[in-house]
Design a protein around this motif. Structure first.
Motif: not given
Length: 197
Positions: A43-46, A50-51, A55-58, A70-75
């Motif tokens: 969650p912290s990485t996401i 996302m800048g 986290l925001d569900a919306h 792609a955001l989750l796949s970045d190394k």
């Protein structure tokens, strides 16, 4: 919610988990087929990618699926299976938006009984009975969410003084005990399987 959790074993990630209901739910969702710390650091990485500070569900629900994957796949990847888990995280957030207007804490806020809370958790996409019981135990043991009958609804994960799951991890020592318990369970299951042959 504003407590210190020790699930990611990373101060910044744990701080987010302790103050953000959505981060805690997403960490629990990611906690499969990867080490627990890796899952709960997700969650912290996401949020960082996302800048955002949380986290925001919306935002997650509305994010382009390919871009989110792609955001989750970045190394380093957020999960061993970043593409499929990105879809699951978005599915969870869409459900929260549709059912609770994006307010993750509304899943447990004001719930009268442990049984009702377990049902609400099991209704979440990606939360089977065991995952729901573990999260319910985490809410009761560490986050002060204790509706009537919460321990019973959490099953063995609600037992006081146990070291069965993430609900029991409060630091490195308890993490070691939970890992030892899981290894014992795997060994017992393997032995039982071998005995059946």
């Amino acid at each position: 919610m504003d407590v210190t959790l020790h699930l990611a074993q990373d101060p910044e990630a744990d701080e987010l988990l302790g103050r953000s209901p959505l981060a805690a739910l997403v960490g629990m969702l990611l906690d499969q087929q990867v080490p627990m710390e890796w899952a709960f650091k997700g969650p912290s990485t996401i949020a960082r990618r996302m800048g955002a500070e949380d986290l925001d569900a919306h935002d997650i629900a509305a994010h382009d699926p390919e871009a989110f994957a792609a955001l989750l796949s970045d190394k380093p990847a957020v999960h061993r299976y970043p593409g499929s888990m990105a879809g699951r995280v978005q599915q969870l957030c869409r459900y929260l938006v549709d059912t609770y207007d994006g307010d993750a804490e509304a899943v447990w806020r004001g719930v009268g009984t442990g049984k009702e809370l377990l049902k609400r958790l099991q209704d979440l996409p990606g939360f089977g009975k065991q995952k729901a019981q573990i999260f319910l135990a985490l809410l009761g043991k560490q986050l002060g969410v204790r509706p009537d009958g919460w321990r019973e609804a959490a099953g063995p994960y609600g037992d006081p003084g146990s070291f069965r799951s993430v609900a029991d991890i409060t630091g490195p020592e308890s993490l070691t005990k939970v890992r030892a318990h899981k290894q014992e369970m795997k060994a017992a299951a393997k032995a039982a399987k071998a005995a059946d042959k």
